[in-house]
Design a protein around this motif. Structure first.
Motif, PDB file in Angstrom:
ATOM      1  N   PRO A   1      12.680   9.601  11.069  1.00 21.44           N
ATOM      2  CA  PRO A   1      12.908   9.744  12.293  1.00 21.44           C
ATOM      3  C   PRO A   1      11.965  10.598  13.041  1.00 21.44           C
ATOM      4  CG  PRO A   1      14.851  10.150  11.185  1.00 21.44           C
ATOM      5  CD  PRO A   1      13.902  10.066  10.067  1.00 21.44           C
ATOM      6  N   SER A   2      11.740  10.082  14.433  1.00 24.64           N
ATOM      7  CA  SER A   2      10.544  10.661  14.942  1.00 24.64           C
ATOM      8  C   SER A   2      11.009  12.290  15.454  1.00 24.64           C
ATOM      9  CB  SER A   2      10.250   9.963  16.285  1.00 24.64           C
ATOM     10  OG  SER A   2      11.400   9.916  17.101  1.00 24.64           O
ATOM     11  N   THR A   3      11.955  12.604  15.270  1.00 24.35           N
ATOM     12  CA  THR A   3      12.525  13.804  15.682  1.00 24.35           C
ATOM     13  C   THR A   3      12.365  15.030  14.611  1.00 24.35           C
ATOM     14  OG1 THR A   3      14.777  13.227  15.379  1.00 24.35           O
ATOM     15  CG2 THR A   3      14.036  13.316  17.651  1.00 24.35           C
ATOM     16  N   PHE A   4      12.071  14.330  13.347  1.00 26.05           N
ATOM     17  CA  PHE A   4      11.990  15.303  12.155  1.00 26.05           C
ATOM     18  C   PHE A   4      10.884  15.943  12.093  1.00 26.05           C
ATOM     19  CE2 PHE A   4      15.616  13.175   9.040  1.00 26.05           C
ATOM     20  CZ  PHE A   4      16.643  13.509  10.071  1.00 26.05           C
ATOM     21  N   ASN A  61      16.055  -8.924  -3.493  1.00 27.26           N
ATOM     22  CA  ASN A  61      15.519  -9.843  -2.190  1.00 27.26           C
ATOM     23  C   ASN A  61      15.482  -8.652  -1.084  1.00 27.26           C
ATOM     24  OD1 ASN A  61      15.641 -12.138  -3.889  1.00 27.26           O
ATOM     25  ND2 ASN A  61      17.824 -12.359  -3.489  1.00 27.26           N
ATOM     26  N   LEU A  62      16.241  -8.948  -0.221  1.00 31.42           N
ATOM     27  CA  LEU A  62      16.255  -7.934   1.054  1.00 31.42           C
ATOM     28  C   LEU A  62      17.474  -7.380   1.351  1.00 31.42           C
ATOM     29  CD1 LEU A  62      14.600 -10.816   3.482  1.00 31.42           C
ATOM     30  CD2 LEU A  62      13.585  -8.980   2.293  1.00 31.42           C
ATOM     31  N   ALA A  63      17.426  -6.199   2.013  1.00 34.12           N
ATOM     32  CA  ALA A  63      18.591  -5.346   2.285  1.00 34.12           C
ATOM     33  C   ALA A  63      18.618  -4.666   3.560  1.00 34.12           C
ATOM     34  CB  ALA A  63      18.811  -4.430   0.984  1.00 34.12           C
ATOM     35  N   TYR A  64      19.411  -4.596   4.145  1.00 37.19           N
ATOM     36  CA  TYR A  64      19.583  -3.896   5.530  1.00 37.19           C
ATOM     37  C   TYR A  64      19.561  -2.252   4.929  1.00 37.19           C
ATOM     38  CZ  TYR A  64      22.271  -1.054   8.703  1.00 37.19           C
ATOM     39  OH  TYR A  64      22.624   0.190   9.750  1.00 37.19           O
ATOM     40  N   THR A  65      18.855  -1.418   5.654  1.00 34.77           N
ATOM     41  CA  THR A  65      18.724  -0.076   5.251  1.00 34.77           C
ATOM     42  C   THR A  65      18.782   0.664   6.399  1.00 34.77           C
ATOM     43  OG1 THR A  65      17.305  -0.816   3.436  1.00 34.77           O
ATOM     44  CG2 THR A  65      17.974   1.527   3.638  1.00 34.77           C
ATOM     45  N   ALA A  66      19.468   1.936   6.509  1.00 37.47           N
ATOM     46  CA  ALA A  66      19.496   2.868   7.818  1.00 37.47           C
ATOM     47  C   ALA A  66      20.045   4.231   7.051  1.00 37.47           C
ATOM     48  CB  ALA A  66      20.177   2.371   8.652  1.00 37.47           C
ATOM     49  N   SER A  67      19.720   5.351   7.889  1.00 38.92           N
ATOM     50  CA  SER A  67      20.267   6.542   7.703  1.00 38.92           C
ATOM     51  C   SER A  67      20.269   7.535   9.097  1.00 38.92           C
ATOM     52  CB  SER A  67      19.664   7.230   6.409  1.00 38.92           C
ATOM     53  OG  SER A  67      20.211   8.567   6.428  1.00 38.92           O
ATOM     54  N   GLY A  68      21.293   8.081   9.227  1.00 39.87           N
ATOM     55  CA  GLY A  68      21.301   8.772  10.288  1.00 39.87           C
ATOM     56  C   GLY A  68      21.554  10.387   9.999  1.00 39.87           C
ATOM     57  N   ALA A  69      21.537  10.524   8.618  1.00 43.12           N
ATOM     58  CA  ALA A  69      21.772  11.911   8.149  1.00 43.12           C
ATOM     59  C   ALA A  69      20.755  12.909   8.617  1.00 43.12           C
ATOM     60  CB  ALA A  69      21.580  11.915   6.680  1.00 43.12           C
ATOM     61  N   PHE A  70      21.159  14.155   8.756  1.00 45.70           N
ATOM     62  CA  PHE A  70      20.043  15.184   9.117  1.00 45.70           C
ATOM     63  C   PHE A  70      18.998  15.620   7.871  1.00 45.70           C
ATOM     64  CE2 PHE A  70      23.895  15.584  12.012  1.00 45.70           C
ATOM     65  CZ  PHE A  70      22.976  15.855  13.223  1.00 45.70           C
ATOM     66  N   GLY A  71      18.224  16.245   8.333  1.00 46.49           N
ATOM     67  CA  GLY A  71      17.247  16.732   7.464  1.00 46.49           C
ATOM     68  C   GLY A  71      15.605  16.631   7.958  1.00 46.49           C
ATOM     69  N   ASN A  72      14.702  16.182   7.032  1.00 46.47           N
ATOM     70  CA  ASN A  72      13.411  16.401   7.542  1.00 46.47           C
ATOM     71  C   ASN A  72      12.681  15.131   6.621  1.00 46.47           C
ATOM     72  OD1 ASN A  72      12.601  17.251   4.885  1.00 46.47           O
ATOM     73  ND2 ASN A  72      12.309  19.253   5.621  1.00 46.47           N
ATOM     74  N   ALA A  78      10.869  15.033   4.232  1.00 44.25           N
ATOM     75  CA  ALA A  78      10.759  14.958   2.563  1.00 44.25           C
ATOM     76  C   ALA A  78      12.099  14.481   2.237  1.00 44.25           C
ATOM     77  CB  ALA A  78      10.398  16.606   2.356  1.00 44.25           C
ATOM     78  N   THR A  79      13.269  14.903   3.036  1.00 42.26           N
ATOM     79  CA  THR A  79      14.787  14.548   2.549  1.00 42.26           C
ATOM     80  C   THR A  79      14.991  13.069   2.577  1.00 42.26           C
ATOM     81  OG1 THR A  79      15.629  14.999   4.699  1.00 42.26           O
ATOM     82  CG2 THR A  79      15.485  16.915   3.408  1.00 42.26           C
ATOM     83  N   ARG A  80      14.233  12.511   3.592  1.00 40.01           N
ATOM     84  CA  ARG A  80      14.287  10.792   3.835  1.00 40.01           C
ATOM     85  C   ARG A  80      13.562  10.067   2.659  1.00 40.01           C
ATOM     86  NH1 ARG A  80      16.501   8.882   8.640  1.00 40.01           N
ATOM     87  NH2 ARG A  80      18.457  10.130   8.717  1.00 40.01           N
ATOM     88  N   LEU A  81      12.381  10.791   2.478  1.00 41.98           N
ATOM     89  CA  LEU A  81      11.492  10.046   1.312  1.00 41.98           C
ATOM     90  C   LEU A  81      12.291  10.226   0.219  1.00 41.98           C
ATOM     91  CD1 LEU A  81       8.004  11.897   2.597  1.00 41.98           C
ATOM     92  CD2 LEU A  81       8.651   9.256   2.803  1.00 41.98           C
TER      93      LEU A  81
END
Length: 508
Positions: A318-321, A400-411, A413-416
């Motif tokens: 997220p660009s806000t992280f 193959n392919l999979a839709y991925t997303a996350s709206g969890a809070f963090g920064n 590093a947490t997403r990585l």
């Protein structure tokens, strides 16, 4: 001095008597929910690295600290905390007088118990780094870390459910499955009933520490079809509707008495090329991965589905992280995409096999699949209910392919940690240079040096074209004429109505 204190006490007493009592909760508010609710979201111990569980957690449960209006880590069950100078000890002071819905007092033992039983997103990361959880007193909790870790608070209070507290005695009495059937928390609303695939009913808890909720009863109705959700809103059968897109969103916007509420949340959506680490897969070739990115007209999808409200960032962070790095944009260039496929040995494209997705975003993935097919990459869409999708994804059952997303809070590093670094909950492979840099940043206490390391990881991700980023989602909701405060957008980046105790109906 004594006289001043006496006067002050008298004035306080007067104000205490004069202060109006909180109004009793009244009325019922009904939501039209876009996904099928699941009991796993009733138990903080099973929190996934997604925003969805927090739709329920913010109502039934409460956390040591959590995102609230104006504060991404507002003191909640913990009224204060402090870290030792060496960054290895965190002391929390609990709020006194807090009770669970069954009347049990919330103590430090509940906090320790909740951490010990936590098994959701980032559980391994937290438990590998926490040496001990101590309870010096009923309202004191001490976390001892094995080493200084600058992200402890981020992982504990934002990127996981470990800081959401459950009642130790009750859970031990009914067991994990019993708890999910009849959860008891310390949040503003009590569990009443749950009919799988139909509805969740909650009732106001007038003993909630922050404030007495305004609305007496909440009903979350599962309405999977967007047109049906909108029709129910227009008929007044529901008050708030989640996820209305495209022409239906335009219709909502035009309808008298209805209010469209688009909110860009910290929820990038992307497509994961799960077989890129398999030398036998076409996705192993970076040229193929780049071709897929150039094949997609993101602006056209944004305009058609989210009315142009989504943010095109070309990143899975997220660009806000904190520690976000802005990658260059991918142009929409199908001619160059076909050229890259030919150079990689696929002049006529190839069959990409099954493409797994959350059924709630089938329209987005259908658009992406169509663009990929136009350059010769054929796939077969496999829509799956959200709970099952993420369970299978996390169990590494997909290819193959999979839709991925996350709206969890963090920064960043947490997403990585969850989606990029080898061993992450939804990671099917890894790159040694990324894993090494991630380990280095986790131990780096200098913020600028740490930022440089996290930026470098994101640069490598871009250079390797690891993902097909789509957008930073604009979650488009709406509400009807009975609603005074929907809660939508009160917490920046949060997708759902919260804090629920602030939600309000208009006076009759």
């Amino acid at each position: 001095m004594r006289q001043v204190r006496v006067v002050a006490c008298v004035l306080l007493a007067v104000f205490a008597v004069a202060a109006p009592a909180a109004a009793a909760p009244e009325g019922q508010m009904t939501w039209g929910v876009h996904i099928s609710l699941a009991p796993t979201w009733f138990d903080p111990a099973e929190t996934q690295g997604l925003i969805t569980p927090f739709m329920v957690l913010y109502a039934v449960h409460d956390a040591m600290a959590k995102a609230m209006p104006g504060n991404t880590a507002a003191p909640s069950l913990a009224e204060s905390w402090q870290a030792s100078p060496d960054g290895r000890v965190y002391d929390f002071t609990l709020r006194k007088g807090v009770k669970f819905h069954n009347g049990d007092p919330l103590t430090s033992e509940d906090v320790k118990f909740s951490f010990d039983r936590y098994r959701g997103a980032a559980a391994k990361t937290l438990k590998d780094r926490v040496a001990a959880v101590e309870t010096p007193g009923p309202h004191q909790v001490r976390f001892r870390l094995k080493n200084a870790w600058p992200d402890f608070m981020t992982f504990y209070t934002a990127a996981s459910g470990a800081g959401w507290i459950v009642p130790k005695k009750y859970v031990e009495k009914v067991g994990d499955e019993g708890f999910k059937k009849a959860p008891i928390g310390a949040g503003p609303y009590k569990f009443v009933s749950f009919s799988p695939g139909v509805e969740l009913v909650l009732e106001a808890f007038d003993g909630y520490w922050r404030k007495t909720p305004n609305v007496k009863r909440f009903v979350f109705k599962v309405i999977g079809d967007e047109a049906t959700r909108l029709a129910a809103l227009k008929r007044g059968e529901i008050d708030i509707v989640y996820s209305i897109r495209g022409e239906l969103a335009e219709e909502l916007q035009r309808s008298p008495g209805l209010v469209l509420k688009p909110t860009v949340i910290q929820a990038p959506q992307w497509v994961s090329m799960l077989d890129q680490w398999d030398p036998k897969s076409p996705w192993h070739d970076r040229r193929v991965r780049l071709a897929a990115n150039l094949a997609i007209d993101r602006k056209a999808i944004n305009d058609a589905i989210t009315l142009g409200h989504s943010r095109l960032t070309y990143s899975v962070i997220p660009s806000t992280f904190d520690f976000y790095w802005q990658p260059p944009a991918y142009a929409f260039d199908p001619a160059q995409a076909k050229k890259l496929l030919a150079e990689a040995g696929y002049p006529n494209g190839f069959d990409a096999g099954e493409y797994y997705l959350d059924i709630a975003y089938a329209n987005v993935q259908e658009a992406i699949a169509n663009y990929l097919q136009q350059i010769g990459i054929k796939s077969k869409l496999r829509p799956v209910e959200r709970v099952s999708h993420w369970a299978s994804y996390g169990d590494k059952k997909y290819k193959n392919l999979a839709y991925t997303a996350s709206g969890a809070f963090g920064n960043a590093a947490t997403r990585l940690e969850t989606f990029v670094v080898a061993g992450g909950a939804y990671v099917y492979g890894g790159y040694p240079e990324i894993d090494s840099l991630f380990k280095d940043q986790a131990a780096e206490l200098d913020r600028k040096k740490r930022e440089a390391l996290l930026h470098k990881i994101q640069q490598i991700m871009y250079e390797k074209t690891m993902f097909i980023p789509v957008w930073e989602l604009a979650f488009i909701n709406g509400h009807g004429p009975r609603v005074q405060e929907s809660g939508l957008g009160l917490i920046p980046g949060h997708a759902y109505s919260a804090p629920y105790e602030d939600v309000k109906l208009k006076a009759k």
